[in-house]
Design a protein around this motif. Sequence first.
Motif, PDB file in Angstrom:
ATOM      1  N   MET A   1      -8.657  -2.837   0.269  1.00  0.00           N
ATOM      2  CA  MET A   1      -9.261  -1.556   0.618  1.00  0.00           C
ATOM      3  C   MET A   1      -8.234  -0.573   1.164  1.00  0.00           C
ATOM      4  N   PRO A   2      -8.448   0.724   0.913  1.00  0.00           N
ATOM      5  CA  PRO A   2      -7.585   1.757   1.497  1.00  0.00           C
ATOM      6  C   PRO A   2      -7.685   1.718   3.022  1.00  0.00           C
ATOM      7  N   VAL A   3      -6.586   2.073   3.679  1.00  0.00           N
ATOM      8  CA  VAL A   3      -6.542   2.051   5.149  1.00  0.00           C
ATOM      9  C   VAL A   3      -5.895   3.333   5.654  1.00  0.00           C
ATOM     10  N   ILE A   4      -6.058   3.567   6.952  1.00  0.00           N
ATOM     11  CA  ILE A   4      -5.335   4.644   7.621  1.00  0.00           C
ATOM     12  C   ILE A   4      -4.300   3.993   8.522  1.00  0.00           C
ATOM     13  N   HIS A   5      -3.066   4.456   8.406  1.00  0.00           N
ATOM     14  CA  HIS A   5      -1.959   3.935   9.210  1.00  0.00           C
ATOM     15  C   HIS A   5      -1.172   5.131   9.727  1.00  0.00           C
TER      16      HIS A   5
ATOM     17  N   MET B   1      -3.470   7.202 -11.499  1.00  0.00           N
ATOM     18  CA  MET B   1      -2.808   8.474 -11.219  1.00  0.00           C
ATOM     19  C   MET B   1      -1.597   8.764 -12.094  1.00  0.00           C
ATOM     20  N   MET B   2      -0.838   7.754 -12.446  1.00  0.00           N
ATOM     21  CA  MET B   2       0.373   7.985 -13.236  1.00  0.00           C
ATOM     22  C   MET B   2       0.020   8.414 -14.650  1.00  0.00           C
ATOM     23  N   PRO B   3       0.798   9.315 -15.249  1.00  0.00           N
ATOM     24  CA  PRO B   3       0.572   9.657 -16.649  1.00  0.00           C
ATOM     25  C   PRO B   3       0.665   8.416 -17.518  1.00  0.00           C
ATOM     26  N   ALA B   4      -0.124   8.364 -18.560  1.00  0.00           N
ATOM     27  CA  ALA B   4      -0.210   7.180 -19.428  1.00  0.00           C
ATOM     28  C   ALA B   4       1.141   6.739 -19.964  1.00  0.00           C
ATOM     29  N   MET B   5       2.043   7.686 -20.279  1.00  0.00           N
ATOM     30  CA  MET B   5       3.343   7.311 -20.828  1.00  0.00           C
ATOM     31  C   MET B   5       4.163   6.563 -19.795  1.00  0.00           C
ATOM     32  N   GLY B   6       3.919   6.768 -18.515  1.00  0.00           N
ATOM     33  CA  GLY B   6       4.669   6.101 -17.463  1.00  0.00           C
ATOM     34  C   GLY B   6       4.167   4.694 -17.205  1.00  0.00           C
ATOM     35  N   MET B   7       3.079   4.291 -17.862  1.00  0.00           N
ATOM     36  CA  MET B   7       2.470   2.997 -17.571  1.00  0.00           C
ATOM     37  C   MET B   7       2.718   1.998 -18.685  1.00  0.00           C
ATOM     38  N   LYS B   8       3.889   1.914 -19.241  1.00  0.00           N
ATOM     39  CA  LYS B   8       4.178   0.971 -20.325  1.00  0.00           C
ATOM     40  C   LYS B   8       4.257  -0.434 -19.827  1.00  0.00           C
TER      41      LYS B   8
ATOM     42  N   LEU C   1       0.847  -1.191   0.000  1.00  0.00           N
ATOM     43  CA  LEU C   1       0.000   0.000   0.000  1.00  0.00           C
ATOM     44  C   LEU C   1       0.882   1.241   0.000  1.00  0.00           C
ATOM     45  N   VAL C   2       0.475   2.255  -0.769  1.00  0.00           N
ATOM     46  CA  VAL C   2       1.249   3.477  -0.971  1.00  0.00           C
ATOM     47  C   VAL C   2       0.543   4.639  -0.281  1.00  0.00           C
ATOM     48  N   GLN C   3       1.329   5.521   0.342  1.00  0.00           N
ATOM     49  CA  GLN C   3       0.772   6.698   1.003  1.00  0.00           C
ATOM     50  C   GLN C   3       0.172   7.629  -0.063  1.00  0.00           C
ATOM     51  N   LEU C   4      -1.123   7.917   0.069  1.00  0.00           N
ATOM     52  CA  LEU C   4      -1.827   8.706  -0.942  1.00  0.00           C
ATOM     53  C   LEU C   4      -1.341  10.152  -1.027  1.00  0.00           C
ATOM     54  N   ARG C   5      -1.037  10.768   0.097  1.00  0.00           N
ATOM     55  CA  ARG C   5      -0.594  12.169   0.066  1.00  0.00           C
ATOM     56  C   ARG C   5       0.692  12.303  -0.757  1.00  0.00           C
ATOM     57  N   GLN C   6       1.599  11.386  -0.573  1.00  0.00           N
ATOM     58  CA  GLN C   6       2.869  11.426  -1.296  1.00  0.00           C
ATOM     59  C   GLN C   6       2.641  11.196  -2.795  1.00  0.00           C
ATOM     60  N   ALA C   7       1.786  10.219  -3.126  1.00  0.00           N
ATOM     61  CA  ALA C   7       1.480   9.946  -4.533  1.00  0.00           C
ATOM     62  C   ALA C   7       0.788  11.149  -5.174  1.00  0.00           C
TER      63      ALA C   7
ATOM     64  N   ASN D   1      -2.127   8.544   8.277  1.00  0.00           N
ATOM     65  CA  ASN D   1      -2.038   8.749   6.832  1.00  0.00           C
ATOM     66  C   ASN D   1      -2.861   7.695   6.103  1.00  0.00           C
ATOM     67  N   SER D   2      -3.448   8.096   4.967  1.00  0.00           N
ATOM     68  CA  SER D   2      -4.228   7.150   4.162  1.00  0.00           C
ATOM     69  C   SER D   2      -3.318   6.458   3.153  1.00  0.00           C
ATOM     70  N   TYR D   3      -3.565   5.176   2.980  1.00  0.00           N
ATOM     71  CA  TYR D   3      -2.789   4.333   2.063  1.00  0.00           C
ATOM     72  C   TYR D   3      -3.746   3.566   1.163  1.00  0.00           C
ATOM     73  N   ALA D   4      -3.331   3.353  -0.093  1.00  0.00           N
ATOM     74  CA  ALA D   4      -4.118   2.560  -1.038  1.00  0.00           C
ATOM     75  C   ALA D   4      -3.173   1.650  -1.808  1.00  0.00           C
ATOM     76  N   ALA D   5      -3.744   0.642  -2.449  1.00  0.00           N
ATOM     77  CA  ALA D   5      -2.949  -0.311  -3.232  1.00  0.00           C
ATOM     78  C   ALA D   5      -2.137   0.420  -4.299  1.00  0.00           C
ATOM     79  N   GLU D   6      -0.951  -0.075  -4.523  1.00  0.00           N
ATOM     80  CA  GLU D   6      -0.068   0.500  -5.541  1.00  0.00           C
ATOM     81  C   GLU D   6      -0.747   0.510  -6.916  1.00  0.00           C
ATOM     82  N   SER D   7      -1.634  -0.451  -7.159  1.00  0.00           N
ATOM     83  CA  SER D   7      -2.341  -0.518  -8.438  1.00  0.00           C
ATOM     84  C   SER D   7      -3.201   0.726  -8.684  1.00  0.00           C
ATOM     85  N   VAL D   8      -3.728   1.346  -7.628  1.00  0.00           N
ATOM     86  CA  VAL D   8      -4.512   2.578  -7.790  1.00  0.00           C
ATOM     87  C   VAL D   8      -3.624   3.670  -8.396  1.00  0.00           C
ATOM     88  N   ILE D   9      -2.422   3.791  -7.898  1.00  0.00           N
ATOM     89  CA  ILE D   9      -1.499   4.813  -8.387  1.00  0.00           C
ATOM     90  C   ILE D   9      -1.104   4.507  -9.826  1.00  0.00           C
TER      91      ILE D   9
END
Length: 147
Positions: free
Chosen positions: A121-125, A140-147, A41-47, A128-136
């Motif tokens: 599911m997203p959690v608070i730890h 969230m990532m620009p399409a060119m970064g998702m090759k 899980l990745v910290q949403l604020r940072q992402a 801070n809120s965290y969500a699966a890396e797949s969400v990012i």
Amino acid sequence: MMKTNKSKKAMVAAVLMMSMAFSGLASAADMKTIKKDGMELVQLRQAAKMYDYSIMWDSKDRSVTLMYLGKMDDMKMKDDMKMKDDKMMEETMMPAGKTIKLWIGSKKIMVDGMPVNLKSMPVIHEGNSYAAESVIKQYMMPAMGMK
């Protein structure tokens, strides 16, 4: 004069491509993560900060709303440059989701008004809120970064 204009466009394209490459390198490796039930899980604020999103917390329904900010200067620069297949660079560099809403403790999220189901599911730890890396990666990532 035409030669100068072409070289300016080439330089802008090179700088833009390098910035995309470096932002891709800085992605998940630099983000704060936790493991929960075997999922990363990745910290949403940072992402959100990394991919130019605003982030809002709603304590009433325990939700996080991410909105893509996209800078106007970036858009103009992208509009001026076309790819070989005549697609605008802007289209290929936009994230899949401009508005993403997640609820803590729910596997359902909304991406641009469309419901999506997550594997975890997203959690608070530690506040801070965290969500699966797949969400990012998927939304969230620009399409060119998702090759």
